[in-house]
Design an enzyme around this catalytic site. Structure first.
Site, PDB file in Angstrom:
ATOM      1  N   GLU A  50      11.276  15.460  15.207  1.00  0.00           N
ATOM      2  CA  GLU A  50      11.427  15.365  13.753  1.00  0.00           C
ATOM      3  C   GLU A  50      10.507  16.386  13.083  1.00  0.00           C
ATOM      4  O   GLU A  50       9.292  16.361  13.291  1.00  0.00           O
ATOM      5  CB  GLU A  50      11.080  13.954  13.282  1.00  0.00           C
ATOM      6  CG  GLU A  50      11.353  13.771  11.806  1.00  0.00           C
ATOM      7  CD  GLU A  50      10.935  12.398  11.280  1.00  0.00           C
ATOM      8  OE1 GLU A  50       9.809  11.972  11.574  1.00  0.00           O
ATOM      9  OE2 GLU A  50      11.740  11.779  10.568  1.00  0.00           O
ATOM     10  N   CYS A  84      13.909  10.599   6.042  1.00  0.00           N
ATOM     11  CA  CYS A  84      13.966  10.073   7.419  1.00  0.00           C
ATOM     12  C   CYS A  84      15.349  10.210   8.026  1.00  0.00           C
ATOM     13  O   CYS A  84      15.481  10.479   9.208  1.00  0.00           O
ATOM     14  CB  CYS A  84      13.544   8.619   7.411  1.00  0.00           C
ATOM     15  SG  CYS A  84      14.420   7.648   6.170  1.00  0.00           S
ATOM     16  N   LYS A 118       0.850  -1.199   0.000  1.00  0.00           N
ATOM     17  CA  LYS A 118       0.000   0.000   0.000  1.00  0.00           C
ATOM     18  C   LYS A 118       0.881   1.243   0.000  1.00  0.00           C
ATOM     19  O   LYS A 118       1.553   1.539   0.992  1.00  0.00           O
ATOM     20  CB  LYS A 118      -0.897   0.047   1.239  1.00  0.00           C
ATOM     21  CG  LYS A 118      -1.931   1.172   1.108  1.00  0.00           C
ATOM     22  CD  LYS A 118      -2.528   1.580   2.435  1.00  0.00           C
ATOM     23  CE  LYS A 118      -1.764   2.653   3.141  1.00  0.00           C
ATOM     24  NZ  LYS A 118      -1.690   3.947   2.443  1.00  0.00           N
ATOM     25  N   GLU A 174      10.717   0.925   9.774  1.00  0.00           N
ATOM     26  CA  GLU A 174      11.702   1.970   9.428  1.00  0.00           C
ATOM     27  C   GLU A 174      11.016   3.288   9.738  1.00  0.00           C
ATOM     28  O   GLU A 174      10.092   3.688   9.035  1.00  0.00           O
ATOM     29  CB  GLU A 174      12.049   1.912   7.934  1.00  0.00           C
ATOM     30  CG  GLU A 174      12.650   0.612   7.467  1.00  0.00           C
ATOM     31  CD  GLU A 174      14.113   0.470   7.815  1.00  0.00           C
ATOM     32  OE1 GLU A 174      14.673   1.392   8.439  1.00  0.00           O
ATOM     33  OE2 GLU A 174      14.683  -0.569   7.475  1.00  0.00           O
TER      34      GLU A 174
END
Ligand code: NAD
Length: 505
Positions: free
Chosen positions: A391, A288, A178, A254
């Site tokens: 983040e 990331c 997906k 991840e």
């Protein structure tokens, strides 16, 4: 306008409900295409097809060499269609066409090639010697896990698709993927190319587009699924673990990062500045493992910060489809608002940024300035500031001064994340010693962002679980079965454990 379909059980189909959603070019707001909007029933259909293809179909029973040949054919298909795929990727996700052509599409191609090599060369049986039990033969079989689902983010849609599909298929599993709703197009186009070329038996690969909250949750929770691999935010990663725990399925996660790029006082400042800017602002920091904390040694601090500001101001924002553009738009208005909120917080916590802190004012006509954000640098940041801990996933760099190598390591490791990091130095021995002390899955010395399918990638701490790529990224798609064979096929006394039970030793 191109029409996109999902791939379920070998057929290119719309959602069962007939519903679709629109996808847009983030730079202009222009609609690119309508995409099928799957719901749970479509996810269940795709999972059931993958289950049948695993339990009854030929794919898991093919030899490693046969699977490798198919993966190489997919890699070739990607190469043959690289111009079209690059344009789709760049237009849909906002990354530059340079990145798509030089990194995204060839990166996905090389992932298929690497896992083809794995399928061909990794043994699926190892004979063991030296059993403690009398007269037995022992071996380990490496078998596919079954149905593997993949859920991926919007920042590197095509590469992420390849990282989920290629190892799963190489090891003999079947797959349901997906993509993220902002960026479904390149994965759907890949599925279409594979279906048209008739490269896989029905149900081996299924690609469905739809919301994370329904379709994504089904892919993690469904009891017919044997493994889920997720790339995305740490918050959703926690949810995936909870959902997968219902049937104790293994997960690969991840997740997010806040990586430190350490600049030592013996570094070539010009090269190091390039490393820090590339490490932070590539794809607008929507990466990331971006090095969003630059730790700079005090002796070179002022000169280095000036160099960063001067060069960051020269980064060229514009139409992502123009080969001269360095930086395109951010993915979506919601992401821009997140960046705006963090920059406002940075102004409170640290003061005025030394560069950036605003939308660009000089874009070509037709581009929406509110979709873009200038590379922004806060200097003199305390590592405890929220802008240094959380983040942001945008073009915002925190520069943090330090005095000693020990202090740099302490600051670098003072994060809930541990995805990656960098050391920029003229002394490789010193840099490698620091790399060994960084609690992260990757460290680049005098480089940044270089990811190769041959090398493992993944996070320490809250940046994730498991490794993708490398030989490790193949092993996590197989499980080991120990087979013990007593070659004596008759005679009660030949049965070692029976003598333990009967006491007749
Ligand atoms: P996200 O977590 O919002 O979404 C990722 C995927 O999960 C999407 O496909 C989404 O539809 C799906 N999803 C959302 N909610 C779900 C749920 N409840 N159940 C199942 N699936 C669900 O992340 P994003 O905004 O697409 O991407 C940005 C994040 O991804 C950042 O945090 C970034 O650090 C991370 N990321 C990590 C890596 C890595 O390799 N570590 C790589 C790229 C991006």
């Amino acid at each position: 306008m191109a029409e996109y379909k999902m791939l379920i059980d070998g057929e290119l189909v719309g959602a069962a409900s007939g519903e679709t959603f629109a996808t847009h070019n983030p730079a202009t707001g222009e609609k690119i295409a309508d995409v099928p909007k799957a719901d749970r029933s479509d996810a269940e259909r795709a999972i059931a097809a993958a289950r049948r293809a695993f339990d009854e179909g030929p794919w898991p029973r093919k030899s490693g060499k046969e699977r490798a040949d198919t993966l190489r054919a997919i890699a070739q298909l990607i190469a043959d269609n690289s111009a079209e795929l690059s344009e789709i990727e760049s237009r849909d996700g906002g990354g530059t066409i340079r990145k798509a052509m030089l990194a995204d599409i060839p990166g996905a191609q090389s992932a298929f090639e690497w896992f083809a090599q794995m399928a061909e060369t990794q043994p699926d049986r190892i004979d063991l010697e030296g059993s403690p039990f009398p007269a037995s033969n022992n071996y380990v079989l490496f078998e596919p896990l079954g149905v593997c689902t993949g859920i991926i983010p919007w920042n590197f849609p095509f590469i992420m698709a390849s990282w989920k599909i290629a190892p799963a298929l190489a090891a003999g599993n079947t797959s349901v993927l997906k993509p993220a709703s902002f960026t479904s197009l390149s994965a759907l186009r890949l599925a279409e190319l594979i279906a048209e070329a008739d490269l896989l038996p029905p149900g081996v690969l299924n690609v469905i587009s739809g919301p994370g909250g329904t379709v994504g949750e089904e892919l993690a929770a469904n009891p017919m699924v044997d493994k889920t691999a997720f790339t995305g935010s740490t918050e959703v990663g926690r949810r995936i673990m909870q959902l997968a725990s219902g049937t104790v399925k293994p997960v690969t996660l991840e997740l997010g990062g806040k990586s430190a790029n350490i600049v030592l006082d013996d570094a070539d400042l010009d090269q190091a500045a390039g490393g820090v800017l590339w490490g932070t602002f590539m794809h607008g920091g929507q990466v990331c493992e971006s090095g969003t904390r630059a730790l700079v040694q005090r002796g070179i601090y002022d000169e280095f910060v000036n160099l960063l500001a001067e060069r960051a101001a020269a980064i060229n924002l514009g139409d992502q489809l123009d080969m001269n553009t360095d930086l395109g738009p951010l993915i979506d208005r919601s992401q821009v608002e997140t960046v705006e909120r963090y920059v406002a917080l940075g102004r409170e916590e640290v003061g005025e940024p030394i560069v950036g802190g605003a939308h660009p004012e000089d874009l070509a006509a037709g581009l929406d300035p509110n979709a873009f954000y200038r590379p922004t640098i806060f200097a003199g940041v305390d590592n405890q500031a929220r802008i240094a801990q959380e983040e942001i996933f945008g073009p915002v760099l925190c520069v943090i001064p330090f005095d000693t190598d020990d202090e740099a390591i302490a600051i670098a490791n003072d994060s809930i994340y541990g995805l990656a990091g960098g050391v920029q130095s003229g002394n490789l021995e010193r840099a490698e010693s620091m790399a060994s002390r960084m609690r992260t899955g990757t460290v680049w010395i005098n480089d940044y962002h270089l990811i190769d399918p041959k090398r493992p990638f993944g996070g320490y701490k809250q940046s994730g679980i498991g490794r993708e790529l490398g030989t490790q990224g193949y092993d996590i798609y197989r499980q080991a079965k120990h087979v013990h064979v007593n070659p004596e096929t008759s005679g009660r006394d030949n049965h070692f454990h029976y003598s333990l039970l009967s006491g007749n030793i």
